[in-house]
Design a protein around this motif. Structure first.
Motif, mmCIF file in Angstrom:
data_model
loop_
_atom_site.group_PDB
_atom_site.id
_atom_site.type_symbol
_atom_site.label_atom_id
_atom_site.label_comp_id
_atom_site.label_asym_id
_atom_site.label_seq_id
_atom_site.Cartn_x
_atom_site.Cartn_y
_atom_site.Cartn_z
ATOM 1 N N ALA A 132 2.683 -51.167 -24.185
ATOM 2 C CA ALA A 132 2.544 -49.849 -24.792
ATOM 3 C C ALA A 132 2.779 -49.949 -26.290
ATOM 4 N N TRP A 133 1.951 -49.244 -27.057
ATOM 5 C CA TRP A 133 2.173 -49.131 -28.498
ATOM 6 C C TRP A 133 3.366 -48.220 -28.749
ATOM 7 N N LEU A 134 4.186 -48.564 -29.742
ATOM 8 C CA LEU A 134 5.263 -47.667 -30.145
ATOM 9 C C LEU A 134 4.655 -46.478 -30.874
ATOM 10 N N PRO A 135 5.144 -45.274 -30.625
ATOM 11 C CA PRO A 135 4.550 -44.082 -31.222
ATOM 12 C C PRO A 135 4.639 -44.080 -32.737
ATOM 13 N N HIS A 136 3.593 -43.584 -33.358
ATOM 14 C CA HIS A 136 3.507 -43.433 -34.803
ATOM 15 C C HIS A 136 3.579 -44.769 -35.537
ATOM 16 N N SER A 137 3.228 -45.842 -34.857
ATOM 17 C CA SER A 137 3.193 -47.158 -35.487
ATOM 18 C C SER A 137 1.801 -47.740 -35.355
ATOM 19 N N ARG A 138 1.338 -48.392 -36.394
ATOM 20 C CA ARG A 138 0.043 -49.049 -36.358
ATOM 21 C C ARG A 138 0.161 -50.533 -36.027
ATOM 22 N N SER A 139 1.406 -51.024 -35.846
ATOM 23 C CA SER A 139 1.558 -52.461 -35.658
ATOM 24 C C SER A 139 2.587 -52.873 -34.613
ATOM 25 N N ALA A 140 3.377 -51.945 -34.085
ATOM 26 C CA ALA A 140 4.461 -52.305 -33.172
ATOM 27 C C ALA A 140 4.137 -51.887 -31.738
ATOM 28 N N ALA A 141 4.498 -52.764 -30.802
ATOM 29 C CA ALA A 141 4.267 -52.497 -29.386
ATOM 30 C C ALA A 141 5.271 -53.264 -28.550
ATOM 31 N N LEU A 142 5.441 -52.830 -27.295
ATOM 32 C CA LEU A 142 6.314 -53.486 -26.339
ATOM 33 C C LEU A 142 5.502 -53.984 -25.151
ATOM 34 N N ALA A 143 5.853 -55.158 -24.652
ATOM 35 C CA ALA A 143 5.287 -55.684 -23.413
ATOM 36 C C ALA A 143 6.428 -55.977 -22.459
ATOM 37 N N VAL A 144 6.240 -55.684 -21.170
ATOM 38 C CA VAL A 144 7.307 -55.880 -20.194
ATOM 39 C C VAL A 144 6.804 -56.682 -18.998
ATOM 40 N N GLY A 145 7.759 -57.323 -18.328
ATOM 41 C CA GLY A 145 7.483 -58.079 -17.112
ATOM 42 C C GLY A 145 8.778 -58.378 -16.400
ATOM 43 N N PRO A 146 8.724 -59.078 -15.285
ATOM 44 C CA PRO A 146 9.929 -59.354 -14.500
ATOM 45 C C PRO A 146 10.995 -60.143 -15.236
ATOM 46 N N THR A 147 10.630 -60.882 -16.292
ATOM 47 C CA THR A 147 11.618 -61.704 -16.989
ATOM 48 C C THR A 147 12.014 -61.165 -18.356
ATOM 49 N N GLY A 148 11.498 -59.996 -18.754
ATOM 50 C CA GLY A 148 11.940 -59.488 -20.034
ATOM 51 C C GLY A 148 10.971 -58.562 -20.731
ATOM 52 N N THR A 149 11.432 -58.091 -21.892
ATOM 53 C CA THR A 149 10.656 -57.215 -22.771
ATOM 54 C C THR A 149 10.414 -57.940 -24.083
ATOM 55 N N ASP A 150 9.180 -57.888 -24.562
ATOM 56 C CA ASP A 150 8.823 -58.509 -25.837
ATOM 57 C C ASP A 150 8.332 -57.464 -26.818
ATOM 58 N N LEU A 151 8.562 -57.718 -28.090
ATOM 59 C CA LEU A 151 8.179 -56.825 -29.180
ATOM 60 C C LEU A 151 7.213 -57.530 -30.114
ATOM 61 N N THR A 152 6.172 -56.818 -30.526
ATOM 62 C CA THR A 152 5.332 -57.267 -31.623
ATOM 63 C C THR A 152 5.421 -56.254 -32.753
ATOM 64 N N THR A 153 5.455 -56.733 -33.982
ATOM 65 C CA THR A 153 5.413 -55.849 -35.150
ATOM 66 C C THR A 153 4.207 -56.156 -36.028
ATOM 67 N N ASP A 154 3.282 -56.975 -35.512
ATOM 68 C CA ASP A 154 2.075 -57.315 -36.275
ATOM 69 C C ASP A 154 0.817 -57.150 -35.413
ATOM 70 N N SER A 155 0.814 -56.068 -34.631
ATOM 71 C CA SER A 155 -0.357 -55.680 -33.841
ATOM 72 C C SER A 155 -0.743 -56.699 -32.780
ATOM 73 N N GLY A 156 0.251 -57.402 -32.236
ATOM 74 C CA GLY A 156 -0.001 -58.292 -31.130
ATOM 75 C C GLY A 156 -0.254 -59.741 -31.474
ATOM 76 N N ARG A 157 -0.192 -60.087 -32.751
ATOM 77 C CA ARG A 157 -0.426 -61.492 -33.112
ATOM 78 C C ARG A 157 0.756 -62.364 -32.702
ATOM 79 N N THR A 158 1.974 -61.857 -32.894
ATOM 80 C CA THR A 158 3.166 -62.606 -32.481
ATOM 81 C C THR A 158 4.083 -61.690 -31.692
ATOM 82 N N TRP A 159 4.788 -62.267 -30.721
ATOM 83 C CA TRP A 159 5.700 -61.528 -29.863
ATOM 84 C C TRP A 159 7.053 -62.244 -29.815
ATOM 85 N N ARG A 160 8.140 -61.478 -29.670
ATOM 86 C CA ARG A 160 9.462 -62.069 -29.506
ATOM 87 C C ARG A 160 10.237 -61.268 -28.464
#
Length: 381
Positions: A321-349
């Motif tokens: 899901a994209w974070l609201p009111h952001s053009r570059s941040a999103a969250l991804a989730v799965g059974p082993t954790g949550t990842d954040l991108t702040t560059d529109s999906g190019r890198t995740w942590r």
């Protein structure tokens, strides 16, 4: 997809006339994007204490006590920071209107044998929920009174069909998708808010690949953006693809993604678009003992082409899901954790290690996640 064992987009209320409360959620999201690369520890699986390091000034998933520890919630519809619906196994549908402090069991009667893998909500009273499975196990129910009563508006009678996901463009127009029938994905359409459904002609649908299907993992294998654009994510075949329609499901084009496939357990599990052009795809291999390299991709041309993430999530992810009111941040989730991108999906942590299957964010800066053992959480600072 039949092979995924235990396996959205919410229609928001009209927002021009209501105030957007941003203070609490805004602080959490601002802090989240500033987190260091190290993952924040989460609450242990199935428990409900705070999911961050004691004393740490960082946003975290705050687990809510749903009282449904035997249920896996793969359907999630976040209306705002206070109101959310979840759906899952054992025919379970829950709703909160107080930010997750209390939950009302609003499950349709007689549905205990069904698996509700997707739910779409218009507000605190109106929602549409999809049960998945072969033949008559695939059904759609609709409520207009907060789940006090439900109406079954669709029951699949074709033994070859298996519905995975549904989505809405607005309060009236929506689609549901089935795995291929006669070599093409089947699309179900409504123009009255889910009260009635019709199968669309398949002459505008490209032929499915051998073994290709959708994943009923998070309610995000079929997502809409705007009034006419919709995307369908696939896996299980030699290539993982994303199909796009710009006319509410009448005609489609297909594009290959760099997410690995070639096995019934691999492919794109979820997509998210912040507008009709910019999108994210996540997936991998849902088997816990298998690696998931290149488990994320991005598009900047409405899904005509997809590029691999340069630093993808470290494991299989089923929701995004994209974070609201952001053009570059999103969250991804799965059974082993949550990842954040702040560059529109190019890198995740990785920013959290708790287990979640699906995630949804709202314009008033509320983000919710749901998953196994009755886990539902809201992002807090």
């Amino acid at each position: 997809m039949r092979r995924l064992g235990n396996t959205r987009r919410t229609i928001r209320p009209a927002r021009g006339s209501r105030r957007v409360a941003v203070a609490a959620g805004g602080a959490a999201l601002a802090l989240l994007t500033a987190l260091p690369a190290q993952a924040q520890p989460s609450a242990s699986q199935g428990q409900a204490p705070s999911a961050h390091t004691p004393g740490a000034a960082a946003p975290h998933w705050d687990l809510k006590d749903t009282g449904a520890t035997a249920v896996r919630f793969r359907g999630l519809a976040a209306v705002d920071r206070h109101t959310a619906w979840v759906s899952g196994t054992e025919g379970t549908v829950l709703r909160t209107t107080d930010g997750g402090e209390s939950w009302r069991n609003v499950s349709p009667p007689g549905a205990a044998d069904l698996q509700f893998r997707d739910i779409e909500a218009f507000d605190a009273r109106r929602a549409v929920v999809l049960a998945i499975g072969e033949g008559e196990a695939s059904r759609v129910y609709r409520t207009e009174d907060g789940g006090t009563t439900w109406t079954e508006s669709f029951r699949n009678t074709d033994t070859r069909a298996f519905y995975d996901c549904l989505t809405f463009f607005d309060r009236r127009h929506g689609l549901a998708m089935s795995d291929p029938v006669d070599g093409r994905f089947r699309i179900l359409s409504t123009d009255d808010g889910g009260r009635s459904w019709n199968v669309l002609p398949d002459d505008g649908m490209p032929a499915a690949l051998d073994g290709e299907a959708g994943f009923a993992a998070s309610g995000q294998c079929l997502v809409a953006s705007g009034t006419k654009d919709v995307w369908l994510a696939t896996g299980g075949a030699a290539r993982a693809r994303v199909l796009h329609s710009s006319d509410r499901g009448r005609t489609w084009t297909a594009a290959d993604t760099p997410v690995p496939a070639g096995d019934p357990a691999r492919g794109v599990f979820a997509v998210a678009f912040r507008d009709r052009t910019h999108g994210l795809a996540v997936g991998g291999d849902y088997r816990a003992d298998q690696p998931s390299p290149r488990a994320a991709a991005t598009t900047g041309d409405a899904g005509r082409t997809w590029r691999p993430a340069t630093t993808p999530p470290p494991a299989y992810r089923s929701g995004v899901a994209w974070l609201p009111h952001s053009r570059s941040a999103a969250l991804a989730v799965g059974p082993t954790g949550t990842d954040l991108t702040t560059d529109s999906g190019r890198t995740w942590r990785t920013v959290d290690t708790g287990s979640y299957d699906t995630v949804d964010c709202t314009p008033d800066l509320g983000c919710w996640a749901a998953g196994e053992q009755g886990r539902v959480a809201r992002l807090e600072s």
